[in-house]
Design a protein around this motif. Structure first.
Motif, mmCIF file in Angstrom:
data_model
loop_
_atom_site.group_PDB
_atom_site.id
_atom_site.type_symbol
_atom_site.label_atom_id
_atom_site.label_comp_id
_atom_site.label_asym_id
_atom_site.label_seq_id
_atom_site.Cartn_x
_atom_site.Cartn_y
_atom_site.Cartn_z
ATOM 1 N N LEU A 1 2.614 -38.571 -49.044
ATOM 2 C CA LEU A 1 2.365 -38.690 -47.604
ATOM 3 C C LEU A 1 1.749 -37.414 -47.034
ATOM 4 O O LEU A 1 2.185 -36.302 -47.330
ATOM 5 C CB LEU A 1 3.669 -38.961 -46.856
ATOM 6 N N ARG A 2 0.777 -37.617 -46.148
ATOM 7 C CA ARG A 2 0.187 -36.517 -45.398
ATOM 8 C C ARG A 2 0.107 -36.928 -43.935
ATOM 9 O O ARG A 2 -0.924 -36.850 -43.291
ATOM 10 C CB ARG A 2 -1.193 -36.163 -45.959
ATOM 11 N N LEU A 3 1.226 -37.372 -43.432
ATOM 12 C CA LEU A 3 1.351 -37.839 -42.056
ATOM 13 C C LEU A 3 2.397 -37.011 -41.329
ATOM 14 O O LEU A 3 3.345 -36.519 -41.954
ATOM 15 C CB LEU A 3 1.831 -39.294 -42.021
ATOM 16 N N PRO A 4 2.292 -36.870 -40.009
ATOM 17 C CA PRO A 4 3.413 -36.293 -39.259
ATOM 18 C C PRO A 4 4.670 -37.122 -39.513
ATOM 19 O O PRO A 4 4.662 -38.334 -39.300
ATOM 20 C CB PRO A 4 2.968 -36.391 -37.797
ATOM 21 N N THR A 5 5.733 -36.476 -39.989
ATOM 22 C CA THR A 5 6.940 -37.219 -40.374
ATOM 23 C C THR A 5 8.188 -36.497 -39.889
ATOM 24 O O THR A 5 8.338 -35.295 -40.095
ATOM 25 C CB THR A 5 7.016 -37.398 -41.900
ATOM 26 N N LEU A 6 9.056 -37.252 -39.249
ATOM 27 C CA LEU A 6 10.381 -36.788 -38.860
ATOM 28 C C LEU A 6 11.401 -37.530 -39.696
ATOM 29 O O LEU A 6 11.395 -38.767 -39.737
ATOM 30 C CB LEU A 6 10.629 -37.062 -37.371
ATOM 31 N N CYS A 7 12.272 -36.800 -40.380
ATOM 32 C CA CYS A 7 13.406 -37.390 -41.100
ATOM 33 C C CYS A 7 14.672 -37.034 -40.334
ATOM 34 O O CYS A 7 14.919 -35.849 -40.075
ATOM 35 C CB CYS A 7 13.486 -36.859 -42.532
ATOM 36 N N MET A 8 15.458 -38.025 -39.949
ATOM 37 C CA MET A 8 16.648 -37.768 -39.158
ATOM 38 C C MET A 8 17.798 -38.615 -39.676
ATOM 39 O O MET A 8 17.602 -39.673 -40.283
ATOM 40 C CB MET A 8 16.397 -38.052 -37.676
ATOM 41 N N VAL A 9 19.038 -38.134 -39.429
ATOM 42 C CA VAL A 9 20.211 -38.792 -39.992
ATOM 43 C C VAL A 9 21.447 -38.467 -39.172
ATOM 44 O O VAL A 9 21.568 -37.358 -38.632
ATOM 45 C CB VAL A 9 20.410 -38.357 -41.466
#
Length: 268
Positions: free
Chosen positions: A200-208
């Motif tokens: 992936l080369r996208l703006p990505t937010l990982c949250m939990v």
């Protein structure tokens, strides 16, 4: 309540917010329908056009026979974007929604403006865990695994009999179409989007949620570590469904991330 035929099945969905605003798509978790997002909608629809939908086999959408493949779920998401003539959207994938969104990234990366991986991972569980769940439900119904699932979904503070919201969401799980639940269990069992995430080369937010018992913080952090330049956030006081237990904190993270993806005018 819009019902449209997407990829030869009827998909139930709803669109809120300004018609000319950037599009945010919310993809909900296994055993739920799109009402789980209700509490965060007011903070998202001022500046975004928000699409929620019941994936195949869930909510009011059509229930094809099990099993399902993850690429069928992803193709449904792509079909929904096509149906509404959306060139690119910020997709928020919760739980199974994460692999669904990653499947879209593999099929048509240009259709994603950005990605939020919420309480999810490219690979969730293993063959033994999913096969065990499928067998338990085939033998005794969703009720056989409900308490185990609810313990993973919600914090002890939320998971009380005198909390009407907990009782309601428990009923949502118990009333899920069995074929849809089993079909999506099979899709999760067979899906592994690790390499898609790595590429992936996208703006990505990982949250939990900090107390997520289904996809714990360490698993979601490992997902963030796979994705170049991703951002990782922990929501305090939440289990697997932060949009239910901590709607204000969840909405702030999503609206702020939308602003960074679409520009400051895209979030309140």
């Amino acid at each position: 309540m819009p019902f449209d035929r997407i990829n030869d099945i009827v998909i139930h969905h709803r669109i809120d917010g300004p018609a000319n605003a950037p599009t945010l798509v919310l993809v909900n978790s296994l055993g739920t329908d799109f009402r789980i997002w209700d509490s965060i909608m007011p903070q998202l629809t001022d500046r975004c056009r928000v699409i929620r939908y019941d994936k195949r086999g869930h909510g009011l959408s059509e229930v094809p026979p099990a099993p399902y493949r993850m690429d069928e779920h992803s193709a449904d998401l792509l079909g929904l974007l096509d149906h509404h003539h959306i060139d690119a959207a910020l997709v928020v994938g919760l739980s199974i929604g994460g692999p669904i969104a990653l499947g879209l990234a593999a099929m048509a990366p240009e259709r994603l403006a950005g990605l939020v991986m919420m309480d999810t991972a490219p690979k969730i569980g293993d063959d033994a865990s999913w096969n065990g769940r499928i067998t338990a439900i085939e033998d005794n119904g969703i009720a056989a695994i409900a308490e185990q699932i609810l313990t993973r979904w919600f914090t002890p503070a939320f998971r009380t009999a005198d909390n009407p919201a907990f009782v309601g969401y428990r009923n949502m799980l118990l009333n899920s179409p069995v074929a849809g639940y089993l079909g999506s269990c099979a899709a999760l069992r067979d899906a592994d989007h690790t390499e898609t995430a790595r590429a992936l080369r996208l703006p990505t937010l990982c949250m939990v949620g900090d107390q997520d018992g289904s996809t714990p913080p360490a698993l979601v952090k490992a997902c963030a570590d796979l994705i170049a330049n991703s951002r990782f956030e922990v929501v305090a006081g939440a289990g697997h469904l932060p949009c239910i237990e901590q709607p204000d904190a969840t909405a702030r993270l999503l609206s702020g991330f939308a602003a960074s993806v679409f520009g400051q005018d895209a979030a309140a």
